[in-house]
Design a protein around this motif. Structure first.
Motif, PDB file in Angstrom:
ATOM      1  N   THR A   6       0.615  -1.091  -0.048  1.00 64.68           N
ATOM      2  CA  THR A   6       0.042   0.056  -0.011  1.00 64.68           C
ATOM      3  C   THR A   6       0.758   1.059  -0.063  1.00 64.68           C
ATOM      4  OG1 THR A   6      -0.231  -0.205   2.314  1.00 64.68           O
ATOM      5  CG2 THR A   6      -1.829  -1.106   1.225  1.00 64.68           C
ATOM      6  N   THR A   7       1.976   1.145   0.639  1.00 62.76           N
ATOM      7  CA  THR A   7       2.759   2.353   0.940  1.00 62.76           C
ATOM      8  C   THR A   7       3.823   2.644  -0.310  1.00 62.76           C
ATOM      9  OG1 THR A   7       2.976   2.278   3.050  1.00 62.76           O
ATOM     10  CG2 THR A   7       4.428   3.719   2.323  1.00 62.76           C
ATOM     11  N   VAL A   8       4.324   1.701  -0.823  1.00 64.61           N
ATOM     12  CA  VAL A   8       5.414   1.582  -2.095  1.00 64.61           C
ATOM     13  C   VAL A   8       4.585   1.608  -3.384  1.00 64.61           C
ATOM     14  CG1 VAL A   8       7.419   0.853  -2.872  1.00 64.61           C
ATOM     15  CG2 VAL A   8       7.049   0.760  -0.317  1.00 64.61           C
ATOM     16  N   HIS A   9       3.686   0.745  -3.265  1.00 59.94           N
ATOM     17  CA  HIS A   9       3.180   0.656  -4.854  1.00 59.94           C
ATOM     18  C   HIS A   9       1.852   0.902  -4.953  1.00 59.94           C
ATOM     19  CE1 HIS A   9       6.629  -1.916  -5.960  1.00 59.94           C
ATOM     20  NE2 HIS A   9       6.474  -2.782  -4.871  1.00 59.94           N
ATOM     21  N   GLY A  10       1.073   1.462  -3.841  1.00 57.61           N
ATOM     22  CA  GLY A  10      -0.144   2.273  -3.982  1.00 57.61           C
ATOM     23  C   GLY A  10      -1.281   1.040  -4.184  1.00 57.61           C
ATOM     24  N   PHE A  11      -1.223   0.108  -3.780  1.00 58.71           N
ATOM     25  CA  PHE A  11      -2.247  -0.905  -3.638  1.00 58.71           C
ATOM     26  C   PHE A  11      -3.378  -0.533  -2.675  1.00 58.71           C
ATOM     27  CE2 PHE A  11      -0.295  -5.060  -5.363  1.00 58.71           C
ATOM     28  CZ  PHE A  11       0.290  -4.705  -6.363  1.00 58.71           C
ATOM     29  N   GLY A  12      -4.551  -1.238  -3.020  1.00 61.45           N
ATOM     30  CA  GLY A  12      -5.710  -0.799  -2.194  1.00 61.45           C
ATOM     31  C   GLY A  12      -5.779  -2.012  -1.212  1.00 61.45           C
ATOM     32  N   LEU A  56      10.958 -10.524  -1.146  1.00 60.26           N
ATOM     33  CA  LEU A  56      10.002  -9.267  -0.609  1.00 60.26           C
ATOM     34  C   LEU A  56      10.959  -8.098  -0.262  1.00 60.26           C
ATOM     35  CD1 LEU A  56       7.727 -10.982   2.194  1.00 60.26           C
ATOM     36  CD2 LEU A  56       7.439 -10.680  -0.525  1.00 60.26           C
ATOM     37  N   ALA A  57      12.218  -8.094  -0.128  1.00 60.50           N
ATOM     38  CA  ALA A  57      13.059  -7.147  -0.027  1.00 60.50           C
ATOM     39  C   ALA A  57      13.091  -6.579  -1.566  1.00 60.50           C
ATOM     40  CB  ALA A  57      14.366  -7.375   0.371  1.00 60.50           C
ATOM     41  N   VAL A  58      13.165  -7.142  -2.586  1.00 60.67           N
ATOM     42  CA  VAL A  58      13.291  -6.685  -3.979  1.00 60.67           C
ATOM     43  C   VAL A  58      11.921  -6.346  -4.398  1.00 60.67           C
ATOM     44  CG1 VAL A  58      13.448  -7.491  -6.544  1.00 60.67           C
ATOM     45  CG2 VAL A  58      14.824  -8.499  -4.639  1.00 60.67           C
ATOM     46  N   VAL A  59      10.711  -6.789  -4.189  1.00 62.32           N
ATOM     47  CA  VAL A  59       9.271  -6.254  -4.337  1.00 62.32           C
ATOM     48  C   VAL A  59       9.323  -4.924  -3.879  1.00 62.32           C
ATOM     49  CG1 VAL A  59       7.059  -6.489  -3.850  1.00 62.32           C
ATOM     50  CG2 VAL A  59       8.405  -8.572  -4.708  1.00 62.32           C
ATOM     51  N   ALA A  60       9.940  -4.627  -2.455  1.00 62.94           N
ATOM     52  CA  ALA A  60       9.772  -3.377  -1.842  1.00 62.94           C
ATOM     53  C   ALA A  60      10.298  -2.079  -2.432  1.00 62.94           C
ATOM     54  CB  ALA A  60      10.435  -3.344  -0.341  1.00 62.94           C
ATOM     55  N   GLN A  61      11.250  -2.334  -3.761  1.00 60.08           N
ATOM     56  CA  GLN A  61      11.670  -1.288  -4.612  1.00 60.08           C
ATOM     57  C   GLN A  61      10.642  -0.588  -5.492  1.00 60.08           C
ATOM     58  OE1 GLN A  61      14.898  -0.394  -3.243  1.00 60.08           O
ATOM     59  NE2 GLN A  61      14.221  -2.403  -1.901  1.00 60.08           N
ATOM     60  N   PRO A  62      10.381   0.559  -5.512  1.00 57.44           N
ATOM     61  CA  PRO A  62       9.464   1.229  -6.223  1.00 57.44           C
ATOM     62  C   PRO A  62       9.488   0.844  -7.922  1.00 57.44           C
ATOM     63  CG  PRO A  62      10.471   2.572  -4.777  1.00 57.44           C
ATOM     64  CD  PRO A  62      11.225   1.534  -4.767  1.00 57.44           C
ATOM     65  N   ALA A  63      10.908   0.619  -8.295  1.00 62.93           N
ATOM     66  CA  ALA A  63      11.026   0.153  -9.729  1.00 62.93           C
ATOM     67  C   ALA A  63      10.354  -0.941  -9.994  1.00 62.93           C
ATOM     68  CB  ALA A  63      12.345   0.450 -10.128  1.00 62.93           C
ATOM     69  N   VAL A  64      10.189  -1.978  -8.990  1.00 60.52           N
ATOM     70  CA  VAL A  64       9.756  -3.385  -9.279  1.00 60.52           C
ATOM     71  C   VAL A  64       8.140  -3.372  -9.370  1.00 60.52           C
ATOM     72  CG1 VAL A  64       9.779  -5.705  -8.307  1.00 60.52           C
ATOM     73  CG2 VAL A  64      11.729  -4.415  -8.184  1.00 60.52           C
ATOM     74  N   ASN A  65       7.714  -4.353 -10.257  1.00 61.54           N
ATOM     75  CA  ASN A  65       6.026  -4.288 -10.298  1.00 61.54           C
ATOM     76  C   ASN A  65       5.862  -5.032  -8.954  1.00 61.54           C
ATOM     77  OD1 ASN A  65       3.332  -5.157 -10.827  1.00 61.54           O
ATOM     78  ND2 ASN A  65       3.762  -4.926 -12.880  1.00 61.54           N
ATOM     79  N   GLY A  66       4.574  -4.376  -8.408  1.00 62.56           N
ATOM     80  CA  GLY A  66       4.213  -5.012  -7.042  1.00 62.56           C
ATOM     81  C   GLY A  66       3.615  -6.285  -7.173  1.00 62.56           C
ATOM     82  N   TRP A  67       3.174  -6.657  -8.310  1.00 63.44           N
ATOM     83  CA  TRP A  67       2.307  -7.906  -8.522  1.00 63.44           C
ATOM     84  C   TRP A  67       3.468  -9.036  -8.468  1.00 63.44           C
ATOM     85  CZ3 TRP A  67      -2.352  -8.438  -7.125  1.00 63.44           C
ATOM     86  CH2 TRP A  67      -3.268  -7.448  -7.033  1.00 63.44           C
ATOM     87  N   VAL A  68       4.788  -8.816  -8.674  1.00 66.70           N
ATOM     88  CA  VAL A  68       5.511  -9.915  -8.511  1.00 66.70           C
ATOM     89  C   VAL A  68       5.721 -10.628  -6.959  1.00 66.70           C
ATOM     90  CG1 VAL A  68       8.097 -10.360  -8.263  1.00 66.70           C
ATOM     91  CG2 VAL A  68       7.339  -8.700 -10.055  1.00 66.70           C
TER      92      VAL A  68
END
Length: 459
Positions: A295-301, A349-361
């Motif tokens: 929610t914070t990094v990728h803007g998910f609902g 998950l540490a990789v997913v936390a990067q804004p450049a990575v697609n959150g759905w990964v």
């Protein structure tokens, strides 16, 4: 203690636990676990509406806290009673207490009784879960137990997938009270299916002494966990004091509630109990901050952020199914494989936390983590019952649950403090998640390194 006969019995396929004399017992266990799982998954959805209608928004966390604290006490008390009298009494009494808590919470006119009902539920759930482990240890042969734990893992799938949505629909279109009041009839059915098996189980020998003192130490452990949770929910420098106080309360309690040698990974039962803590700490510590990251990094609902947690249940069941097909002599390899998979997923998950990575990964990453948990968690449960001395399965089962609960609470609490401090230092959420997940992955790596200790001690 493992015998040569037990080891050989694992080399041939065991019959289905849903056939023959085990059919009613297995169905009853699955029903009970499914109901407890549904309550665990659904209550968070109904809680906002419940506390608002009961004019208790200021005390929103109390129903969760009451359930958790009382469940810790129930876990310890149940293990002692099961060793002294057999599992029948704690299973039936625990289900009755859990049912009573549902009725109190579902009919509560105000917040006080609602919180009291949740506390009664927690006590009953803690008693039931531990006693069911003892029942499985006595009612099923060693070769059948892996398949029983496959069934228990599967019992969490529907509640994980459908529980939150069903609770939301019931709360929105009917009443939140049905989330609690709709379960008692099914609990009665599950209990009746277990009665024939429970009636023939007897205590294997006198249980451990010091049951009263262990119950008091469980209260100390619960208080320590509360302080750690508070520290994790209020990430600032002062929270370090609460975290330290929690650890001070926990340290002496651990010596009384866990097998001797657990903290040094002693061969056999101590190592297996410790592995449960290492695995749960790594997985649940990382999972606790997964929705916040999305929610914070990728803007998910909220719904999008919760989807990966639902998919994890499918991976968990797949991993558990796989371990159920393996021979008795391969158990430590399954534990090592599970630790490795969880470590890789936590670092993912540490990789997913990067804004450049697609959150759905995160969806495939965390489903893979579920596979690792299914492999190792179910295997650990099998080995705890195998390594427990006669008359000590209650103590061993309660130690397993306590290790799981304590490690998850410690990791979530300390991770929350670290994440808050890193974020407040100006490095942002992504940097904090990287630090936290790197530390949590070390728990899983430690388990992988020492997995060979999950064997019966010589002699």
């Amino acid at each position: 203690m493992v015998t040569a006969t037990a080891e050989r019995s694992g080399s041939s396929p065991a019959p289905s636990v849903f056939r023959g004399r085990h059919r009613g017992t297995t169905i009853g266990v699955v029903i009970v676990v499914t109901l407890v799982a549904f309550e665990a998954m659904a209550v968070a959805t109904a809680m906002p509406t419940a506390v608002r209608q009961l004019h208790g928004l200021a005390y929103y966390s109390w129903p969760f806290t009451a359930f958790f604290v009382s469940s810790v006490v129930g876990i310890v008390v149940s293990g002692d009673i099961a060793d002294r009298t057999g599992p029948a009494r704690p299973v039936i009494v625990g289900l009755g207490v859990f049912l009573g808590g549902l009725l109190v919470a579902g009919t509560a006119p105000g917040m006080f009784l609602f919180v009291a009902g949740r506390a009664v539920q927690g006590l009953g759930a803690g008693v039931v879960v531990t006693a069911l482990y003892v029942m499985i240890g006595q009612a099923y042969e060693d070769a059948d137990r892996p398949k029983v734990f496959v069934a228990l893992s599967a019992a969490w799938v529907l509640p994980s997938v459908l529980g939150p949505a069903a609770a939301g629909l019931i709360t929105e279109h009917l009443t939140w009270r049905l989330v609690f009041l709709g379960l008692p009839p099914f609990i009665v059915v599950g209990a009746l299916l277990l009665v024939p098996t429970l009636r023939r189980l007897v205590p294997q020998r006198a249980g451990r002494p010091g049951a009263v003192s262990r119950a008091l130490w469980s209260v100390s452990a619960a208080a320590g966990i509360l302080l750690l949770q508070y520290a994790g929910q209020h990430p600032h420098w002062a929270a370090l004091g609460f975290a330290a106080g929690g650890l001070i309360l926990l340290a002496p309690a651990l010596r009384r509630l866990l097998p001797a040698g657990t903290l040094r990974l002693g061969v056999g039962l101590p190592a297996v109990v410790a592995f449960r803590g290492l695995l749960g700490g790594a997985f649940f510590g990382a999972e606790a901050f997964l929705p916040l990251t999305l929610t914070t990094v990728h803007g998910f609902g909220p719904a999008q952020a919760g989807l990966p947690l639902t998919l994890t249940a499918l991976g968990w069941t797949a991993g558990s199914w796989w371990q159920g097909r393996k021979e008795a002599g391969e158990r430590h390899r399954l534990i090592r494989a599970g630790f490795v998979v969880v470590a890789v997923a936590v670092l993912g998950l540490a990789v997913v936390a990067q804004p450049a990575v697609n959150g759905w990964v995160v969806a495939p990453v965390w489903m893979v983590a579920g596979v690792g948990m299914g492999l190792a968690m179910s295997t650990i449960s099998v080995l705890v019952l195998r390594f427990a001395a006669p008359g000590q399965q209650g103590f061993a089962s309660s130690a397993l649950q306590i290790s799981d609960v304590l490690s998850a609470s410690i990791c979530v609490g300390l991770a929350g403090v670290i994440l808050g401090l890193v974020a407040r230092g100006g490095r942002g959420m992504s940097a904090g998640v990287v630090v936290v997940n790197a530390l949590l992955a070390m728990f899983a790596v430690t388990g992988a390194i020492f997995a060979g200790r999950a064997r019966a001690p010589r002699g």
